[in-house]
Motif scaffolding. Sequence first.
Motif, PDB file in Angstrom:
ATOM      1  N   GLU A   8      -0.276   4.212   1.041  1.00 25.53           N
ATOM      2  CA  GLU A   8      -0.458   4.680   2.399  1.00 25.53           C
ATOM      3  C   GLU A   8      -0.491   3.441   3.261  1.00 25.53           C
ATOM      4  OE1 GLU A   8      -3.242   6.678   0.677  1.00 25.53           O
ATOM      5  OE2 GLU A   8      -1.854   8.333   0.422  1.00 25.53           O
ATOM      6  N   PHE A   9       0.427   3.391   4.155  1.00 26.12           N
ATOM      7  CA  PHE A   9       0.721   2.132   4.811  1.00 26.12           C
ATOM      8  C   PHE A   9      -0.465   1.613   5.613  1.00 26.12           C
ATOM      9  CE2 PHE A   9       4.791   2.569   3.290  1.00 26.12           C
ATOM     10  CZ  PHE A   9       5.207   3.877   3.452  1.00 26.12           C
ATOM     11  N   PHE A  59       0.813  -1.199   0.000  1.00 32.47           N
ATOM     12  CA  PHE A  59       0.000   0.000   0.000  1.00 32.47           C
ATOM     13  C   PHE A  59       0.851   1.255   0.000  1.00 32.47           C
ATOM     14  CE2 PHE A  59      -3.056  -3.096   1.406  1.00 32.47           C
ATOM     15  CZ  PHE A  59      -4.185  -2.706   0.714  1.00 32.47           C
ATOM     16  N   GLN A 100      10.221  12.912   9.957  1.00 34.87           N
ATOM     17  CA  GLN A 100      10.406  11.798  10.876  1.00 34.87           C
ATOM     18  C   GLN A 100       9.105  11.420  11.553  1.00 34.87           C
ATOM     19  OE1 GLN A 100      13.177   9.863  11.775  1.00 34.87           O
ATOM     20  NE2 GLN A 100      13.874  10.645   9.835  1.00 34.87           N
ATOM     21  N   TRP A 108       8.688   0.781   7.387  1.00 34.32           N
ATOM     22  CA  TRP A 108       7.252   0.491   7.279  1.00 34.32           C
ATOM     23  C   TRP A 108       6.982  -0.196   5.954  1.00 34.32           C
ATOM     24  CZ3 TRP A 108       2.890   3.345   9.905  1.00 34.32           C
ATOM     25  CH2 TRP A 108       3.300   3.826  11.149  1.00 34.32           C
ATOM     26  N   GLU A 148       3.890  19.036   3.284  1.00 33.51           N
ATOM     27  CA  GLU A 148       4.346  17.901   2.484  1.00 33.51           C
ATOM     28  C   GLU A 148       3.317  16.786   2.418  1.00 33.51           C
ATOM     29  OE1 GLU A 148       7.127  15.929   6.000  1.00 33.51           O
ATOM     30  OE2 GLU A 148       7.704  15.780   3.915  1.00 33.51           O
ATOM     31  N   ASP A 149       2.511  16.635   3.465  1.00 36.40           N
ATOM     32  CA  ASP A 149       1.550  15.539   3.475  1.00 36.40           C
ATOM     33  C   ASP A 149       0.145  16.107   3.310  1.00 36.40           C
ATOM     34  OD1 ASP A 149      -0.176  13.473   4.007  1.00 36.40           O
ATOM     35  OD2 ASP A 149       1.043  12.639   5.630  1.00 36.40           O
ATOM     36  N   MET A 183      11.970  12.512   4.312  1.00 40.34           N
ATOM     37  CA  MET A 183      12.089  13.900   4.734  1.00 40.34           C
ATOM     38  C   MET A 183      11.626  14.060   6.172  1.00 40.34           C
ATOM     39  SD  MET A 183      13.062  16.715   3.518  1.00 40.34           S
ATOM     40  CE  MET A 183      13.403  17.924   4.761  1.00 40.34           C
ATOM     41  N   PRO A 230      -1.554   5.030   9.932  1.00 40.90           N
ATOM     42  CA  PRO A 230      -1.848   4.006   8.935  1.00 40.90           C
ATOM     43  C   PRO A 230      -3.083   4.399   8.160  1.00 40.90           C
ATOM     44  CG  PRO A 230      -2.490   3.281  11.125  1.00 40.90           C
ATOM     45  CD  PRO A 230      -1.813   4.593  11.295  1.00 40.90           C
ATOM     46  N   ALA A 231      -3.143   3.959   6.935  1.00 39.28           N
ATOM     47  CA  ALA A 231      -4.306   4.288   6.127  1.00 39.28           C
ATOM     48  C   ALA A 231      -5.552   3.704   6.778  1.00 39.28           C
ATOM     49  CB  ALA A 231      -4.152   3.705   4.733  1.00 39.28           C
ATOM     50  N   LYS A 278       3.725   8.158   9.942  1.00 37.40           N
ATOM     51  CA  LYS A 278       2.444   8.355   9.274  1.00 37.40           C
ATOM     52  C   LYS A 278       1.363   7.558   9.979  1.00 37.40           C
ATOM     53  CE  LYS A 278       3.532   9.411   4.575  1.00 37.40           C
ATOM     54  NZ  LYS A 278       2.971   9.287   3.272  1.00 37.40           N
ATOM     55  N   MET A 328      17.402  13.310   3.272  1.00 36.50           N
ATOM     56  CA  MET A 328      16.442  13.114   4.351  1.00 36.50           C
ATOM     57  C   MET A 328      17.125  13.451   5.679  1.00 36.50           C
ATOM     58  SD  MET A 328      14.200   9.823   4.983  1.00 36.50           S
ATOM     59  CE  MET A 328      13.289   9.517   6.468  1.00 36.50           C
ATOM     60  N   GLY A 329      16.408  14.189   6.495  1.00 32.66           N
ATOM     61  CA  GLY A 329      16.981  14.547   7.788  1.00 32.66           C
ATOM     62  C   GLY A 329      17.882  15.758   7.734  1.00 32.66           C
ATOM     63  N   SER A 337       7.717   8.073  -0.579  1.00 33.30           N
ATOM     64  CA  SER A 337       7.987   8.584   0.760  1.00 33.30           C
ATOM     65  C   SER A 337       9.400   8.239   1.217  1.00 33.30           C
ATOM     66  CB  SER A 337       6.951   8.018   1.730  1.00 33.30           C
ATOM     67  OG  SER A 337       6.875   6.626   1.561  1.00 33.30           O
ATOM     68  N   THR A 339      12.210  20.181   5.721  1.00 35.16           N
ATOM     69  CA  THR A 339      10.841  20.327   6.203  1.00 35.16           C
ATOM     70  C   THR A 339      10.793  21.099   7.507  1.00 35.16           C
ATOM     71  OG1 THR A 339      10.079  18.350   5.097  1.00 35.16           O
ATOM     72  CG2 THR A 339       8.848  19.028   7.035  1.00 35.16           C
TER      73      THR A 339
END
Lengths: 511, 330
Positions: free
Chosen positions: A101-102, A99, B3, A161, A351-352, B1, B8-9, B6, A304-305, A185, A309
């Motif tokens: 989106e996890f 997926f 940390q 993930w 970003e999201d 990017m 979960p869907a 997320k 990254m890091g 991601s 952001t």
Amino acid sequence: MTDVKAAPAPVDETDVPAVEMRGISKAFDSNVVLTGVDFEVAQGEVHALAGGNGAGKSTLMKILQGVYTKDAGTIRINGREVNFSSIHDAKAAGIGMVFQEFSLVPSLTVAQNIFLTTEPLGQGIFIRDGEARDKAREVFQQMEVEIDPGARVSDLGTAYWQLTEIAKAMAQDARVLIMDEPSASLARHEAEQLFELVARLKAQGISIIYISHRMEEVYRIADRITILRDGRNLLTERLSDITPEQIVEGIVGEQIEGLAYQERDTSAEPDVLLEADGLTSGSRVQNVSFTLHRGEIIGLAGLMGSGRTELARCLFGIDRLESGEIRVHGQRIDVSDPRQAIKAHLALIPEDRRAQGLVLEHSVRDNLLLPLLKQIQRGPLLDDGAGNELAASLIKRFAVKVANPGRPVRLLSGGNQQKVVIAKWLGTEPEVLIMDEPTAGVDIGTKTEILTMIRNLAEEGKAVIVISSEYAELLAVSDRVLILREGSVQQELARNDIADEEYLQHAVQGV
Amino acid sequence: MTQTTKPPATGGAAVATTERRGWFRTLDWRRYVIYIGFVVVFIFFAVLLGDQGFLSPNNLLNILRQSATITIIAVAMTYVIACAEIDLSVGSVAGLASVVTAMAVANWGVVPGVLAGLAVGVVVGSINGALVAGLGIPSFLVTLGMLGIAVGTAQWITDSAPQPILSYAYNLAFGSGNLGPFPGLVVWMAIFVAVGAIVLAKTRFGRQVLATGGNRMAAEFTGINTKRIKFEVLLISGVVAAFAGMLYAGRLQSGRFQWGAGDELSAIAAVILGGTSLFGGAGSVIGTLFGALLIALINNGLILAGLDASQQQVIRGAIIILAVALARKK
């Protein structure tokens, strides 16, 4: 880096295809989404699937996963005709989905997630966590990645993930893996790990359907590509027989000049619009200073890091500044929360978009109007007529494809959702626009539109800060690029000093 | 990017199904199930209990009167739930406000009495709001604790004794009087519903409540002070519950700690029946009104039908579950 480039394709025509979809059609009521689509994946093949918004990629994949049922056509898995009526049927036939989106439960461990609903049981009722962990370890060994199966998922980074998602599909003996924008991601080195993993899975004879908008990775890992347009087959080709330009053209139709850098006249003595002076916040933003002029676009590049952001969050008042100051038009502004930043005419495209940009269940109109409620207030009440007009004008101005602005924004495609986020902020007429990964998960057509939009904003005299992991995109729009490393500005490059993507990449990597 | 982990869907399959069903149907009958249900139940009782006086103006006014305080509490509860919070303390706040008002009326007169009653709501609502918005404690826990504190305080300061209200003016204004043909209670209810409906649907505050409940992070990124919004809805809920307690006091001409006991559950049921999402982000005050009316309608009909209290409870519970099941999003 070991060579995991499209290995001499094991596409053996005598083999029975792992997946063979023929003449698939699907309509939702009067809306025809797929018309007679053929799609075939050989054993151990990495097959890229591409197409613009609404081309039918996700619908086709959802049919393969058993989420939707086809209206017409046949599906054969390893030569055997199947008729999936549920996700379980598809899983049983060896179709696994990673997926975008996890779909993990963060509070459970890696092993618990992998075997969720398929836990090994003792006496038919008691879960054997030890056995699950051992099995998970085996799967990870097979994948050649190192993850502690006993670790809690919420303690792991995003990249892990995804690996856990893949392991979950593998543990259910998936022979065909569908990956939808798996690198979206991930940072660059994490994406590398993913590509290597894809190569290993392929070597084990697992077929992979790879949906991605990123050309370089498609070339890197896929054997063949199928492009859909308007719900029909446009082409299926070996990647060795097709150029990136042909692919992009196939996806968008025409108009691809948006991705090339366009020289802009920035000579006319610009006024300083925003100054950041010694910004420090947490460990990710360390003494960052820069100036931003009217009509200027600066790109923020970094691994990254590196604090890209976090810098954006500081500027917009989401994270607290520990020291340093921000001046707009020479006036120091206090950005202790987003409201102050908005007052100073800043805007942040986060970003999201799903978590930070939109209220998904609310209508397109309500989302657009959320930061603009003051504009449509008459006395104590909101003027719905004015609201509808304002929303309609934003939808038109930013070419959001939506028939009815009253529909929930969740039903829109990723690209259109992103346009809604951008439109909602531009309605506030900001002077400084901070865009964090503005084209993530967006098809190439919309990406081009967004990049053109960014240029136009700068032409109108606004200043834009663009954060992106895609160097091509940064180079397409930026007048200057700031390279961040460990929270500090490492280097500042004028666009003309950057020869090409490779140069920028070296600068970012610091080699 | 980033940390941040997320979330979960919420399940790709569930989303897909909604998409399939709502593909071209923007008008979803489920949103109107409460109104349909109300009409169906009304007709059912009208036919079945017509001879028992169900349709008499007096009985219909009675239904309105009986639903008034719950409706008023539920109007504010709509805001709380639409904001993805809950307020379990409303029933006991009503009880506490009724006794404080009664005592203050007896000692200092009507105006101080009214102010004291409202002050109970302001104090309790502010504490609830500050703990939830400021400290981030879940509202379920804060208001569950407050439920006990408020009812305990009411019992303590009165020694569990009823506090009579002898002020004719107070009782007339708060629940016992009539305005023309309409009971005062019903007039109060109409005012609360009208103001509540307009504020939720037509003002910035209402829109910000819905946005905060729908996606707090996106609302915060949009510049909405979500802490303030959460504080305010709990404050409003406290004050409105206190007002409902004052109406109990006026109607029953006394303050008593038991007034309002259990109202939190009826109010929540009315709100959810009315189509407000238990997860926040969507809410309708008019829906809430009909939710409360439906509950009162069922109570009334069952009484007329001669069922005893225990049977009424069973049937009422079953109807509520049925209605919510029909109204839920597939």
